[in-house]
Design a protein around this motif. Structure first.
Motif, PDB file in Angstrom:
ATOM      1  N   TYR A 193       0.850  -1.190   0.000  1.00  0.00           N
ATOM      2  CA  TYR A 193       0.000   0.000   0.000  1.00  0.00           C
ATOM      3  C   TYR A 193       0.884   1.238   0.000  1.00  0.00           C
ATOM      4  CZ  TYR A 193      -3.652  -3.212   1.618  1.00  0.00           C
ATOM      5  OH  TYR A 193      -4.523  -4.261   1.743  1.00  0.00           O
ATOM      6  N   THR A 194       0.512   2.225  -0.780  1.00  0.00           N
ATOM      7  CA  THR A 194       1.225   3.502  -0.770  1.00  0.00           C
ATOM      8  C   THR A 194       0.289   4.567  -0.212  1.00  0.00           C
ATOM      9  OG1 THR A 194       2.555   2.863  -2.689  1.00  0.00           O
ATOM     10  CG2 THR A 194       2.458   5.214  -2.145  1.00  0.00           C
ATOM     11  N   ILE A 195       0.628   5.067   0.965  1.00  0.00           N
ATOM     12  CA  ILE A 195      -0.206   6.048   1.657  1.00  0.00           C
ATOM     13  C   ILE A 195       0.685   7.196   2.124  1.00  0.00           C
ATOM     14  CG2 ILE A 195      -1.822   6.447   3.561  1.00  0.00           C
ATOM     15  CD1 ILE A 195      -2.380   3.437   3.575  1.00  0.00           C
ATOM     16  N   GLN A 196       0.373   8.384   1.675  1.00  0.00           N
ATOM     17  CA  GLN A 196       1.118   9.574   2.082  1.00  0.00           C
ATOM     18  C   GLN A 196       2.633   9.367   1.917  1.00  0.00           C
ATOM     19  OE1 GLN A 196      -0.180  10.398   6.091  1.00  0.00           O
ATOM     20  NE2 GLN A 196      -2.299  10.741   5.476  1.00  0.00           N
ATOM     21  N   ASN A 197       3.009   8.846   0.768  1.00  0.00           N
ATOM     22  CA  ASN A 197       4.416   8.613   0.400  1.00  0.00           C
ATOM     23  C   ASN A 197       5.080   7.518   1.239  1.00  0.00           C
ATOM     24  OD1 ASN A 197       4.400  10.661  -1.592  1.00  0.00           O
ATOM     25  ND2 ASN A 197       4.691  12.212  -0.008  1.00  0.00           N
ATOM     26  N   HIS A 198       4.293   6.737   1.981  1.00  0.00           N
ATOM     27  CA  HIS A 198       4.820   5.590   2.722  1.00  0.00           C
ATOM     28  C   HIS A 198       4.418   4.308   1.999  1.00  0.00           C
ATOM     29  CE1 HIS A 198       6.039   7.632   6.504  1.00  0.00           C
ATOM     30  NE2 HIS A 198       5.077   8.478   6.184  1.00  0.00           N
ATOM     31  N   ASN A 199       5.367   3.398   1.830  1.00  0.00           N
ATOM     32  CA  ASN A 199       5.060   2.061   1.325  1.00  0.00           C
ATOM     33  C   ASN A 199       4.808   1.156   2.531  1.00  0.00           C
ATOM     34  OD1 ASN A 199       5.288   2.714  -1.379  1.00  0.00           O
ATOM     35  ND2 ASN A 199       7.480   2.266  -1.432  1.00  0.00           N
ATOM     36  N   ILE A 200       3.601   0.637   2.630  1.00  0.00           N
ATOM     37  CA  ILE A 200       3.201  -0.135   3.799  1.00  0.00           C
ATOM     38  C   ILE A 200       3.021  -1.600   3.421  1.00  0.00           C
ATOM     39  CG2 ILE A 200       1.467  -0.394   5.618  1.00  0.00           C
ATOM     40  CD1 ILE A 200       3.114   2.147   5.786  1.00  0.00           C
ATOM     41  N   HIS A 201       3.677  -2.472   4.173  1.00  0.00           N
ATOM     42  CA  HIS A 201       3.515  -3.917   4.025  1.00  0.00           C
ATOM     43  C   HIS A 201       2.724  -4.433   5.227  1.00  0.00           C
ATOM     44  CE1 HIS A 201       6.521  -4.295   0.742  1.00  0.00           C
ATOM     45  NE2 HIS A 201       7.091  -3.281   1.368  1.00  0.00           N
ATOM     46  N   ILE A 202       1.695  -5.206   4.974  1.00  0.00           N
ATOM     47  CA  ILE A 202       0.944  -5.810   6.062  1.00  0.00           C
ATOM     48  C   ILE A 202       0.869  -7.315   5.843  1.00  0.00           C
ATOM     49  CG2 ILE A 202      -0.476  -3.733   6.347  1.00  0.00           C
ATOM     50  CD1 ILE A 202      -2.804  -5.402   5.108  1.00  0.00           C
ATOM     51  N   SER A 203       0.466  -8.008   6.884  1.00  0.00           N
ATOM     52  CA  SER A 203       0.156  -9.435   6.759  1.00  0.00           C
ATOM     53  C   SER A 203      -1.184  -9.670   7.455  1.00  0.00           C
ATOM     54  CB  SER A 203       1.258 -10.299   7.376  1.00  0.00           C
ATOM     55  OG  SER A 203       1.410 -10.005   8.753  1.00  0.00           O
ATOM     56  N   ALA A 204      -1.815 -10.777   7.141  1.00  0.00           N
ATOM     57  CA  ALA A 204      -3.139 -11.058   7.691  1.00  0.00           C
ATOM     58  C   ALA A 204      -3.309 -12.556   7.904  1.00  0.00           C
ATOM     59  CB  ALA A 204      -4.226 -10.537   6.756  1.00  0.00           C
ATOM     60  N   GLU A 379      18.641  -5.172  20.054  1.00  0.00           N
ATOM     61  CA  GLU A 379      18.411  -6.080  18.934  1.00  0.00           C
ATOM     62  C   GLU A 379      16.996  -5.885  18.399  1.00  0.00           C
ATOM     63  OE1 GLU A 379      19.263 -10.102  19.903  1.00  0.00           O
ATOM     64  OE2 GLU A 379      21.351  -9.725  20.455  1.00  0.00           O
ATOM     65  N   ILE A 380      16.910  -5.649  17.107  1.00  0.00           N
ATOM     66  CA  ILE A 380      15.616  -5.474  16.447  1.00  0.00           C
ATOM     67  C   ILE A 380      15.515  -6.477  15.315  1.00  0.00           C
ATOM     68  CG2 ILE A 380      15.351  -3.023  17.031  1.00  0.00           C
ATOM     69  CD1 ILE A 380      16.547  -2.331  14.351  1.00  0.00           C
ATOM     70  N   THR A 381      14.314  -6.679  14.820  1.00  0.00           N
ATOM     71  CA  THR A 381      14.116  -7.605  13.702  1.00  0.00           C
ATOM     72  C   THR A 381      13.820  -6.823  12.433  1.00  0.00           C
ATOM     73  OG1 THR A 381      11.755  -7.834  14.119  1.00  0.00           O
ATOM     74  CG2 THR A 381      13.222  -9.377  15.245  1.00  0.00           C
ATOM     75  N   GLU A 382      13.911  -7.514  11.306  1.00  0.00           N
ATOM     76  CA  GLU A 382      13.682  -6.857  10.013  1.00  0.00           C
ATOM     77  C   GLU A 382      12.239  -6.407   9.822  1.00  0.00           C
ATOM     78  OE1 GLU A 382      16.137  -9.256   6.868  1.00  0.00           O
ATOM     79  OE2 GLU A 382      15.619 -10.527   8.577  1.00  0.00           O
ATOM     80  N   SER A 383      11.320  -6.934  10.614  1.00  0.00           N
ATOM     81  CA  SER A 383       9.912  -6.558  10.456  1.00  0.00           C
ATOM     82  C   SER A 383       9.642  -5.112  10.830  1.00  0.00           C
ATOM     83  CB  SER A 383       9.027  -7.470  11.309  1.00  0.00           C
ATOM     84  OG  SER A 383       9.372  -7.372  12.672  1.00  0.00           O
ATOM     85  N   MET A 384      10.618  -4.437  11.429  1.00  0.00           N
ATOM     86  CA  MET A 384      10.431  -3.015  11.748  1.00  0.00           C
ATOM     87  C   MET A 384      10.277  -2.187  10.477  1.00  0.00           C
ATOM     88  SD  MET A 384      14.265  -1.724  12.613  1.00  0.00           S
ATOM     89  CE  MET A 384      15.564  -1.871  11.397  1.00  0.00           C
ATOM     90  N   SER A 385      10.573  -2.755   9.325  1.00  0.00           N
ATOM     91  CA  SER A 385      10.473  -2.010   8.068  1.00  0.00           C
ATOM     92  C   SER A 385       9.029  -1.776   7.649  1.00  0.00           C
ATOM     93  CB  SER A 385      11.216  -2.757   6.953  1.00  0.00           C
ATOM     94  OG  SER A 385      10.709  -4.064   6.803  1.00  0.00           O
ATOM     95  N   VAL A 386       8.076  -2.097   8.539  1.00  0.00           N
ATOM     96  CA  VAL A 386       6.686  -1.717   8.276  1.00  0.00           C
ATOM     97  C   VAL A 386       6.598  -0.212   8.061  1.00  0.00           C
ATOM     98  CG1 VAL A 386       6.121  -1.476  10.745  1.00  0.00           C
ATOM     99  CG2 VAL A 386       4.314  -1.934   9.083  1.00  0.00           C
ATOM    100  N   ASP A 387       7.482   0.547   8.717  1.00  0.00           N
ATOM    101  CA  ASP A 387       7.594   1.988   8.476  1.00  0.00           C
ATOM    102  C   ASP A 387       9.077   2.310   8.390  1.00  0.00           C
ATOM    103  OD1 ASP A 387       7.481   4.690   8.306  1.00  0.00           O
ATOM    104  OD2 ASP A 387       6.505   5.041  10.226  1.00  0.00           O
ATOM    105  N   ILE A 388       9.625   2.170   7.206  1.00  0.00           N
ATOM    106  CA  ILE A 388      11.066   2.256   7.016  1.00  0.00           C
ATOM    107  C   ILE A 388      11.623   3.630   7.372  1.00  0.00           C
ATOM    108  CG2 ILE A 388      10.799   2.806   4.568  1.00  0.00           C
ATOM    109  CD1 ILE A 388      13.603   0.726   6.197  1.00  0.00           C
ATOM    110  N   ASP A 389      10.872   4.690   7.026  1.00  0.00           N
ATOM    111  CA  ASP A 389      11.373   6.044   7.300  1.00  0.00           C
ATOM    112  C   ASP A 389      11.505   6.294   8.793  1.00  0.00           C
ATOM    113  OD1 ASP A 389      11.475   6.619   4.581  1.00  0.00           O
ATOM    114  OD2 ASP A 389       9.402   7.290   4.533  1.00  0.00           O
ATOM    115  N   ARG A 390      10.471   5.932   9.547  1.00  0.00           N
ATOM    116  CA  ARG A 390      10.549   6.132  10.991  1.00  0.00           C
ATOM    117  C   ARG A 390      11.618   5.235  11.601  1.00  0.00           C
ATOM    118  NH1 ARG A 390       5.498   6.627  15.028  1.00  0.00           N
ATOM    119  NH2 ARG A 390       5.310   8.488  13.753  1.00  0.00           N
ATOM    120  N   ALA A 391      11.746   4.013  11.098  1.00  0.00           N
ATOM    121  CA  ALA A 391      12.757   3.099  11.624  1.00  0.00           C
ATOM    122  C   ALA A 391      14.152   3.684  11.468  1.00  0.00           C
ATOM    123  CB  ALA A 391      12.663   1.754  10.909  1.00  0.00           C
TER     124      ALA A 391
END
Length: 508
Positions: A193-204, A379-391
């Motif tokens: 999803y691209t929202i307000q210039n953020h690429n968002i990855h989700i899972s369900a 120690e962090i995991t790669e899943s923090m890239s849900v919001d790459i800019d803030r990370a």
């Protein structure tokens, strides 16, 4: 509106009558004659009566039309409020249940197959907390639009609550067909999803219940929810069909949440410590703090049993705040005893890492404990890239503070190579799942050697966790991975036991 219409008509009638009387009187005076004036008066009265009768009928007709229109509009508004979600425009839980009851009534006669599927977004609260509720609302609207596109005219989709959607599916005959449909929906939902210039990855995840002749709408919805809760414990992007044995699991989960809440209040969590060894000299060069739950009845509880539920419920933030402070206090205490000054590693969940105040919290802990920043490793995991800019922004602030950063379980996330070059980090930790079979599985061996080589080229320290055999250690050393962690050297131990190891500080 009724009063305004009457007032307008009365005004028009009054003006017409005045004009008529004025013209009649002028004409009568000019022509003279009493009987003539009397005749015109009678005519005036008759005209007034006819006006009144005609206008009364017209007003009644017009008011009936207006009232019907207003009533219809009011009924539509009430129906919209009662049966539809005001954010996504989808039917809500009330309408879903009503429609499902009607479908069940008809399929009992037609003997058609029916299933209910409930889909939940993983870590949606994390998105809300990190990016804001407006952002989360936009995401929900886009998810709703995608789901609407994917169902047939016989199916029905609704937003049940929060980030949970339910669909009833008619005509799918087999469990395999239902699972295939569920995985297709999840795949569509998980496209970026691209929202307000953020690429968002989700899972369900999705839970499914299948209709039988004893079921009603309430029961089908409940069973789909139970299946959903069960599948979420197994990981992301998964599907589960309800079975009766899940009822006990659902109750266990409810009780476990209450037990975790009690454990936080009663201080039942403890830290164990696993050393990290430099194989060149067999000395301890770091230590990882690992949480355990010392339940008064069950004894020590593994984090794999309670951490996923703590993350989902939000209790993980309180737990990890305690872990960070306790680990820093312990490391400072060891240093005060004159033991080697080494960094202590703590794990931070993505949910906690993306909290707006995380840097301030870490700063406060370091100030309160007196531990120098370079002796804390997060120690962090790669899943923090849900919001790459803030990370990236948060990582830069932590690095500026002087704290070390490691990416844990490296190689298991989808973002490894895409974002690694942008992360201001110090270390990579190779996931134990790759280390376990490096002597048996050529693919795992190739992945491990590639990660080690890449880390060296990026000037990053690389640590292998889960080392349990001499063969694994030999392979790692031959591929220039010199820092390891695992049962081959030491299991996680208490603070007192690790203190003895630090005093000796040699595993040769």
């Amino acid at each position: 509106m009724k009063k305004e219409l009457e007032r307008s008509i009365n005004t028009q009638r009054f003006l017409i009558i005045l004009l008529y009387i004025f013209l009649v009187n002028v004409w009568t005076i000019m022509s003279g004659g009493f009987w003539l004036l009397f005749s015109f008066s009678i005519v005036t009265i008759l005209i007034l009566v006819s006006f009144y009768i005609r206008d009364t009928k017209n007003i009644k007709k017009m008011l009936d039309l207006i009232m019907k229109s207003e009533r219809k509009k009011t009924e539509d508004n009430i129906k919209q409020l009662i049966y539809y979600d005001d954010l996504t425009g989808l039917p809500n839980r009330r309408l879903f249940q009503k429609q499902l009851d009607e479908v069940i009534y008809h399929i009992k006669k037609n003997k058609t197959n029916l299933a209910v599927m409930t889909i939940d977004i993983d870590r949606f609260k994390l998105i809300n907390d990190s990016l804001g509720h407006d952002f989360g609302n936009i995401l929900l609207m886009q998810i709703a639009e995608r789901l609407n596109r994917c169902i047939t005219e016989n199916d029905f989709v609704a937003r049940i609550e929060g980030d949970k959607f339910s669909i009833y599916l008619i005509g799918l005959n087999k469990s395999e067909e239902l699972e295939s449909k569920a995985f297709h929906l999840i795949q569509v939902m998980e496209e970026v999803y691209t929202i307000q210039n953020h690429n968002i990855h989700i899972s369900a995840c999705a839970g499914i219940s299948i209709y039988n002749h004893n079921a009603n709408a309430d029961l089908l919805i409940k069973q789909a929810d139970i299946a959903l809760y069960n599948v979420k414990e197994k990981g992301k992007s998964n599907v589960q069909i309800y079975t009766s044995s899940m009822n006990n699991t659902s109750l266990e989960r409810f009780n476990l949440e209450n037990d975790i809440r009690r454990a936080i209040e009663n201080g039942e969590f403890v830290l164990y410590y696993q050393p990290q060894i430099n194989t060149d000299n067999n000395e301890i060069v770091g230590v990882e703090a690992l949480i355990r739950w010392n339940d008064p009845i069950k004894g020590l509880v593994s984090p794999s049993h309670f951490i996923p539920i703590a993350e989902e419920s939000g209790m993980i933030i309180d737990i990890e705040n305690w872990v960070i402070k306790s680990a820093c206090e312990q490391n400072k205490a060891w240093q005060n005893e004159g033991l080697p000054k080494i960094p202590i590693s703590v794990n931070l969940s993505t949910r906690h890492f993306l909290q707006p105040n995380i840097v301030e919290m870490v700063t406060q802990v370091l100030e309160e404990t007196g531990l120098a920043p370079q002796f804390l490793n997060i120690e962090i995991t790669e899943s923090m890239s849900v919001d790459i800019d803030r990370a990236i922004t948060t990582l830069q602030k932590l690095k500026k503070l002087g704290v070390q950063i490691s990416i844990d379980d490296f190689g298991t996330g989808y973002s490894s190579l895409n974002y690694l070059k942008n992360f201001p980090i110090h270390k990579l930790k190779i996931d134990r799942s790759f280390v376990r079979d490096i002597k048996k599985n050529p693919n795992d061996a190739a992945i491990v050697s590639t990660i080690i080589s890449m880390a060296h080229h990026l000037n990053l320290e690389v640590i292998a966790e889960g080392v349990e055999s001499a063969e694994q250690l030999s392979y790692l050393n031959n591929n220039r991975c010199k820092i390891v962690q695992g049962y081959f050297f030491s299991p996680p131990v208490t603070a007192q036991q690790l203190q003895l190891k630090l005093l000796k500080n040699n595993f040769g």
